[in-house]
Design an enzyme around this catalytic site. Structure first.
Site, PDB file in Angstrom:
ATOM      1  N   LEU A   1       8.722  -4.470  -0.584  1.00 39.35           N
ATOM      2  CA  LEU A   1       9.374  -5.093   0.564  1.00 39.35           C
ATOM      3  C   LEU A   1       8.926  -4.514   1.903  1.00 39.35           C
ATOM      4  O   LEU A   1       9.551  -4.719   2.939  1.00 39.35           O
ATOM      5  CB  LEU A   1      10.897  -4.999   0.404  1.00 39.35           C
ATOM      6  CG  LEU A   1      11.429  -5.601  -0.907  1.00 39.35           C
ATOM      7  CD1 LEU A   1      12.928  -5.428  -0.996  1.00 39.35           C
ATOM      8  CD2 LEU A   1      11.059  -7.054  -1.065  1.00 39.35           C
ATOM      9  N   CYS A   2       7.817  -3.788   1.846  1.00 40.86           N
ATOM     10  CA  CYS A   2       7.265  -3.121   3.027  1.00 40.86           C
ATOM     11  C   CYS A   2       6.437  -4.119   3.838  1.00 40.86           C
ATOM     12  O   CYS A   2       5.615  -4.844   3.291  1.00 40.86           O
ATOM     13  CB  CYS A   2       6.390  -1.976   2.523  1.00 40.86           C
ATOM     14  SG  CYS A   2       5.787  -0.879   3.789  1.00 40.86           S
ATOM     15  N   HIS A   3       6.656  -4.148   5.161  1.00 40.89           N
ATOM     16  CA  HIS A   3       5.897  -5.057   6.023  1.00 40.89           C
ATOM     17  C   HIS A   3       4.463  -4.558   6.193  1.00 40.89           C
ATOM     18  O   HIS A   3       4.254  -3.366   6.385  1.00 40.89           O
ATOM     19  CB  HIS A   3       6.530  -5.133   7.414  1.00 40.89           C
ATOM     20  CG  HIS A   3       7.882  -5.748   7.426  1.00 40.89           C
ATOM     21  ND1 HIS A   3       9.023  -5.032   7.134  1.00 40.89           N
ATOM     22  CD2 HIS A   3       8.295  -7.019   7.675  1.00 40.89           C
ATOM     23  CE1 HIS A   3      10.076  -5.831   7.220  1.00 40.89           C
ATOM     24  NE2 HIS A   3       9.672  -7.033   7.534  1.00 40.89           N
TER      25      HIS A   3
ATOM     26  N   ASP B   1      -5.724  15.173  -9.689  1.00 41.63           N
ATOM     27  CA  ASP B   1      -6.804  14.560 -10.468  1.00 41.63           C
ATOM     28  C   ASP B   1      -8.014  15.489 -10.573  1.00 41.63           C
ATOM     29  O   ASP B   1      -8.603  15.630 -11.648  1.00 41.63           O
ATOM     30  CB  ASP B   1      -7.230  13.244  -9.802  1.00 41.63           C
ATOM     31  CG  ASP B   1      -8.339  12.546 -10.578  1.00 41.63           C
ATOM     32  OD1 ASP B   1      -8.200  12.394 -11.806  1.00 41.63           O
ATOM     33  OD2 ASP B   1      -9.343  12.140  -9.969  1.00 41.63           O
TER      34      ASP B   1
ATOM     35  N   MET C   1       6.823   4.877   5.551  1.00 41.54           N
ATOM     36  CA  MET C   1       6.295   4.594   4.216  1.00 41.54           C
ATOM     37  C   MET C   1       4.800   4.901   4.141  1.00 41.54           C
ATOM     38  O   MET C   1       4.308   5.417   3.134  1.00 41.54           O
ATOM     39  CB  MET C   1       6.538   3.120   3.847  1.00 41.54           C
ATOM     40  CG  MET C   1       7.999   2.728   3.786  1.00 41.54           C
ATOM     41  SD  MET C   1       9.016   3.887   2.831  1.00 41.54           S
ATOM     42  CE  MET C   1       8.285   3.714   1.218  1.00 41.54           C
ATOM     43  N   GLU C   2       4.089   4.600   5.230  1.00 36.49           N
ATOM     44  CA  GLU C   2       2.653   4.868   5.270  1.00 36.49           C
ATOM     45  C   GLU C   2       2.389   6.377   5.213  1.00 36.49           C
ATOM     46  O   GLU C   2       1.464   6.825   4.529  1.00 36.49           O
ATOM     47  CB  GLU C   2       2.047   4.268   6.547  1.00 36.49           C
ATOM     48  CG  GLU C   2       1.839   2.776   6.519  1.00 36.49           C
ATOM     49  CD  GLU C   2       3.128   1.943   6.620  1.00 36.49           C
ATOM     50  OE1 GLU C   2       4.203   2.518   6.932  1.00 36.49           O
ATOM     51  OE2 GLU C   2       3.071   0.720   6.395  1.00 36.49           O
TER      52      GLU C   2
END
Lengths: 159, 159, 159, 159, 159, 159
Positions: free
Chosen positions: C74-76, C127, C112-113
């Site tokens: 739901l992130c723009h 990794d 969020m970014e």
């Protein structure tokens, strides 16, 4: 008028929208998936408690709208400012309607984003139920209305 | 049977196919887009010389098949080994049929890949003609047949 | 207040930000990965000359920030205008801190970014070292501060 | 001046363009692919009727421009407002030139988008002809000109 | 042993697994997100009826596992054959655990896919609740166990 | 022979490789970027200590190889089993060579993956240095050799 996605000499291009102004644009698209009565019932029950087919299809539909310009060759990328997706259960025809409303403030319309959202919403329902009903059919996928931009408001005559 | 994309307790998961054998799998999907007579004529003419709407829609359809597992939440990724997409012009109804055949050698079927291909093929036609005909409608998108895998052959009763 | 990602009836949607103004927005996120002393030493040495684990993790972190709206339903989507990622070697605890600062001029924040950037930065370290230390643990991933937008400034009380 | 993609201490970052103004920016890039005379002839004929190598390469080139910031680590994402791709058949050298013009209204230039478009356009020609001519060579890929932004106009001295 | 993602001369590469046999591989990863009591309560209630934060986070977690090799630079692409994601509500600490189990039949392990799934599952919870609780923290993200491949079984000592 | 990416009637398709056997396949591609002496010197110095242009270009090149089938319309998706990318500094011509070796065990060759890797490796160098040298040129991008598959070994006559 001709097909704007081709230039004078018939060559495909991504149309120049550099000079367009950023306006608030809205598009609503709709479509349906038809299925067997038993499949319909399973989705209907799942929706109420467990096995939430429509909850998952909604997320897929919202996410797909963000991928539109990756999928459609000559579609401009744009920053979506709203997506709302709804499902309606049509008991008499054991079909499910999907409606997507997409908005942006930008130089191009969001019809393609709304249609992509509906398509992938319906397709996700197909995916989740195909083990029991491979014959489901998706139909009547079209734009219902659009607002904003130079061409202004447009409302579909059907529906 | 119930919906395999949910476990016993109704939770969504990507189904375990680890123990399935790699077999040759084929799926064919089909759908159509209906339009005004004038739009149909423009596409028909473009196809013959310049403004090749269907050539571009075909490429979009082939490329979209490779994106299926990115778009459909519980769909397994797989390595497609063939995609063929065809368009048929239906003059009397001014509609265009899109058929996609997808193949793989793998653990899961390719119905979703074939359907995604048809959807994006039709949607690309919509995109390229929407400036002159916003009311186009996409319908009858479904699987025609599938072969291979444990469930074997399946052929749609309609069409 | 309630959860804005759901509408009145509890349905998920991508929140309408059409009417928000474009403002300069900044978010800083942070997290750490803890490892064995020997693994820490290898990274520390590599950083100085060959086998540049942190150089690669930084690139992965920067690139991941650009993928945020693809990953978070739901992130723009938005156009990032700056990303800076830093690693700090914490010798006493043989852990590595990752801090990401992301900026945009847009209608939504970039928390969020920044968090996605930190997560993928740390995961890339995992990794590259997992062959010698599978037990590494990533922790304390959170937003440190954010600025801009209607809600204005916010600074985390911890750290 | 030094390399702007590194900060004072030599660390890579995505440069801060938050304070830059949105201006109309244009970049043109060009490159060529050289091949055997027989390959050149096949493409030339296909272009006129069936087997449209260049039509497909054009679509790939346009779509690739939209993927630039996914591929180039420190490249800012931006909303392209125009892409036009052209191919010129150079009969005497049996080579094909590809030129891409990309435009945006934004904070950063579109040279990278134009170059990515040319690269993938040429590479798609290679892909479609490699079965008959694996030795094709892509060369002279560079920016021809750019306009807009603080640095203003720039035109390549060669060609 | 040293860091396998670098060759003799310290240069990064994607490790050669061409000669490895395809075996059934399983990895389980886990992590948690801690929040305020009120936020926890909202999620807990939503889960039971409307506003299904965890249902959406589960879909995001499953989808993210398919993106792992796009995000982690030196990670091999592979075809996942199963993903299951579970959330546990920890009332006493108002935190939520996320566990992801990923499987494949291939040449490399799926630890990275399981960790990516957990990270994005937790991050989606953050996204959906950040408007009411920006201070949530994600911690203890690690591999719990892995099976298959040349290195065989491994089980984390913690937890 | 003709162009295999078109069927009998001249229509583009993704060629059927379903019946091909999985064999070990290797491809090596190469290309170069030419620049001003001052630019070359900055890269050369950066490589040794800070401002590591080539380290970043290498990561971009490796990651791009995994995106090949997303970018090239008729290219089959496949699971890469190895990627190694090297840069050689050519002091006399102030140019940098990029060589990529890609391997898989599959039904199709990896020439396209190796070429994509070289292209994006060179393009990343361009991106990082364009602020000081916009006139850099990328040339001589071609396949050097390929091994495996039905067509067996092939080695370029040039270089």
């Amino acid at each position: 008028g001709g097909l704007t996605h081709f230039d004078q000499s018939g060559q495909a291009h991504m149309v120049d929208v550099s000079a367009k102004t950023d306006t608030h644009r809205i598009a609503v698209a709709k479509g349906k998936i038809s299925m067997q009565a038993a499949t319909f019932k399973l989705i209907q029950e799942g929706n109420a408690k467990k096995g939430d087919v429509l909850g998952i299809a909604k997320i897929a539909a919202i996410m797909a709208s963000k991928r539109t310009s990756d999928l459609i060759p000559l579609c401009h990328p744009l920053a979506i400012t709203r997506v709302a997706v709804d499902f309606e259960l049509q008991e008499e025809t054991h079909s499910i309607n999907c409606t997507a409303q997409v908005e942006t403030v930008g130089k191009t319309g969001v019809e393609m984003e709304a249609l992509t959202s509906v398509q992938i919403g319906l397709l996700t329902i197909y995916d989740m139920c195909k083990a029991i009903d491979r014959g489901m059919v998706m139909s009547d996928i079209r734009v219902l209305e659009k607002h904003g931009g130079k061409s202004g408001d447009w409302v579909s005559m059907i529906d």
